[in-house]
Design an enzyme around this catalytic site. Structure first.
Site, PDB file in Angstrom:
ATOM      1  N   ASN A 105       7.482  -0.084 -24.430  1.00  0.00           N
ATOM      2  CA  ASN A 105       7.441   0.531 -23.097  1.00  0.00           C
ATOM      3  C   ASN A 105       6.562  -0.223 -22.091  1.00  0.00           C
ATOM      4  O   ASN A 105       6.625   0.026 -20.884  1.00  0.00           O
ATOM      5  CB  ASN A 105       7.010   2.017 -23.166  1.00  0.00           C
ATOM      6  N   TRP A 106       5.759  -1.195 -22.554  1.00  0.00           N
ATOM      7  CA  TRP A 106       4.987  -2.035 -21.623  1.00  0.00           C
ATOM      8  C   TRP A 106       5.922  -2.834 -20.722  1.00  0.00           C
ATOM      9  O   TRP A 106       5.509  -3.331 -19.678  1.00  0.00           O
ATOM     10  CB  TRP A 106       4.092  -3.017 -22.384  1.00  0.00           C
TER      11      TRP A 106
ATOM     12  N   ASP B 219      12.764  11.878 -25.113  1.00  0.00           N
ATOM     13  CA  ASP B 219      13.492  10.950 -24.240  1.00  0.00           C
ATOM     14  C   ASP B 219      14.244  11.696 -23.130  1.00  0.00           C
ATOM     15  O   ASP B 219      14.630  12.852 -23.308  1.00  0.00           O
ATOM     16  CB  ASP B 219      14.468  10.128 -25.100  1.00  0.00           C
TER      17      ASP B 219
HETATM   18  C1  IPE Z   1      11.620   5.728 -26.895  1.00  0.00           C
HETATM   19  O1  IPE Z   1      12.285   5.977 -25.697  1.00  0.00           O
HETATM   20  C2  IPE Z   1      10.149   5.771 -26.708  1.00  0.00           C
HETATM   21  C3  IPE Z   1       9.585   7.066 -26.330  1.00  0.00           C
HETATM   22  C4  IPE Z   1      10.195   8.212 -26.257  1.00  0.00           C
HETATM   23  C5  IPE Z   1       8.184   7.040 -26.054  1.00  0.00           C
HETATM   24  P1  IPE Z   1      12.837   4.787 -24.791  1.00  0.00           P
HETATM   25  O2  IPE Z   1      13.574   5.456 -23.678  1.00  0.00           O
HETATM   26  O3  IPE Z   1      11.753   3.864 -24.428  1.00  0.00           O
HETATM   27  O4  IPE Z   1      13.836   4.066 -25.789  1.00  0.00           O
HETATM   28  P2  IPE Z   1      15.051   3.092 -25.485  1.00  0.00           P
HETATM   29  O5  IPE Z   1      14.505   1.965 -24.683  1.00  0.00           O
HETATM   30  O6  IPE Z   1      16.070   3.875 -24.716  1.00  0.00           O
HETATM   31  O7  IPE Z   1      15.552   2.683 -26.822  1.00  0.00           O
HETATM   32  C1  IPE Z   2      10.952   9.239 -22.202  1.00  0.00           C
HETATM   33  O1  IPE Z   2      11.758   9.313 -21.083  1.00  0.00           O
HETATM   34  C2  IPE Z   2       9.492   9.004 -21.863  1.00  0.00           C
HETATM   35  C3  IPE Z   2       8.992   7.680 -22.232  1.00  0.00           C
HETATM   36  C4  IPE Z   2       9.632   6.747 -22.846  1.00  0.00           C
HETATM   37  C5  IPE Z   2       7.608   7.417 -21.871  1.00  0.00           C
HETATM   38  P1  IPE Z   2      12.353   8.010 -20.396  1.00  0.00           P
HETATM   39  O2  IPE Z   2      11.359   7.549 -19.377  1.00  0.00           O
HETATM   40  O3  IPE Z   2      12.743   7.020 -21.409  1.00  0.00           O
HETATM   41  O4  IPE Z   2      13.626   8.598 -19.657  1.00  0.00           O
HETATM   42  P2  IPE Z   2      15.053   7.930 -19.553  1.00  0.00           P
HETATM   43  O5  IPE Z   2      15.483   7.597 -20.936  1.00  0.00           O
HETATM   44  O6  IPE Z   2      14.905   6.723 -18.705  1.00  0.00           O
HETATM   45  O7  IPE Z   2      15.905   8.990 -18.928  1.00  0.00           O
HETATM   46 MG    MG Z   3      14.458   6.639 -22.426  1.00  0.00          MG
END
Ligand code: IPE
Ligand code: IPE
Ligand code: MG
Length: 251
Positions: A68-69, A20
């Protein structure tokens, strides 16, 4: 403590990582979020190499959650492209290093190009005997338990099982990664302290490690730091980062 007394059995067998902070890492540099995702791929490479050197049995990386979609279409598109590119460039390397790649999650929603790439890479590395690299993509812990429950229900409907026969181990057989040990260590980067619907069942007894490091900055040192924390947590040998590094050099 002599390094010779330390063996990989003090280290976790199965490490899961919620990668993340790509977006915030990019934002801090005045760049678009996708710049963070591109740099995140480098951290994946470093993590896999280091974990394999340490003799870890399996690493499960959360790459794309079932939630994530909900992100902007452009960002989802870039993530899919990155996934295809990374599989194309890394497949041979994984294979050469005797690693097994598996994609965990409901891949049916991915485009056919990506599904083909996944199938090719899984097939290429299926017979390898080294570390298992699970990429959790369109994965959700609730989805995992639900699909397992559905398979058990199908066996009941077929008359092969009665509800009274269903135990924890029955359900566990149908979960993804049922052939691997449960997760010993969960790492989440970027300072967030939540599970975000990652492996729920398999995390039941995991040690949870949260680090403020954003994913693109996660490197060999960061993984060793997490391992050191885990080993101390277990209070087995209380070894240091240097000792873990020395173990790596010996392998
Ligand atoms: C969790 O991260 C999913 C992945 C690392 C692929 P997110 O950034 O999507 O999670 P939330 O929305 O902050 O809980
Ligand atoms: C994790 O980084 C990658 C995925 C969830 C695909 P994020 O894209 O969630 O990055 P932040 O949390 O917005 O910084
Ligand atoms: Mg994130």
């Amino acid at each position: 403590m002599q390094i010779s007394q330390l063996s990989s059995d003090v280290l976790p067998q199965h490490v899961a990582i919620i990668m993340d902070g790509n977006g915030r890492w990019a934002k801090a540099r005045g760049k678009p979020r996708v710049f963070g995702h591109k740099n995140g791929v480098k951290a994946v490479r470093k993590t896999i190499t280091t974990a394999a050197q340490l003799g870890i049995q399996a690493v499960t990386l959360f790459a794309f959650s079932s939630e994530n979609w909900r992100r902007p279409e452009d960002e989802v598109g870039v993530l899919m492209e990155l996934f295809i590119t990374a599989l194309s460039t890394e497949a041979k390397k994984l294979h050469k290093n005797n690693l097994r790649l598996r994609v965990i999650g409901d891949t049916s929603r991915f485009n056919s190009r990506l599904q083909d790439k996944i199938a090719q890479t899984e097939m290429l590395t299926a017979q390898n005997t080294g570390m298992v690299v699970n990429i959790a993509a369109n994965y959700g812990g609730q989805w995992d338990i639900t699909q397992a429950a559905r398979q058990v229900a199908e066996r009941v409907a077929a008359g092969e099982l009665t509800p009274a026969d269903i135990t924890e181990s029955t359900l566990a057989q149908y979960l993804t990664m049922s052939d691997l040990p449960n997760v010993d260590l969960l790492i989440r980067t970027s300072g967030e302290c939540r599970i975000s619907n990652f492996m729920l069942w398999q995390l039941a007894y995991a040690e949870l490690y949260f680090t403020p490091t954003f994913w693109p900055d996660f490197n060999e040192e960061s993984l060793i730091e997490a391992m050191t924390w885990f080993v101390n947590r277990e209070r087995r040998f209380g070894c240091t980062g240097e000792q873990i590094k020395a173990m790596m050099d010996k392998r």
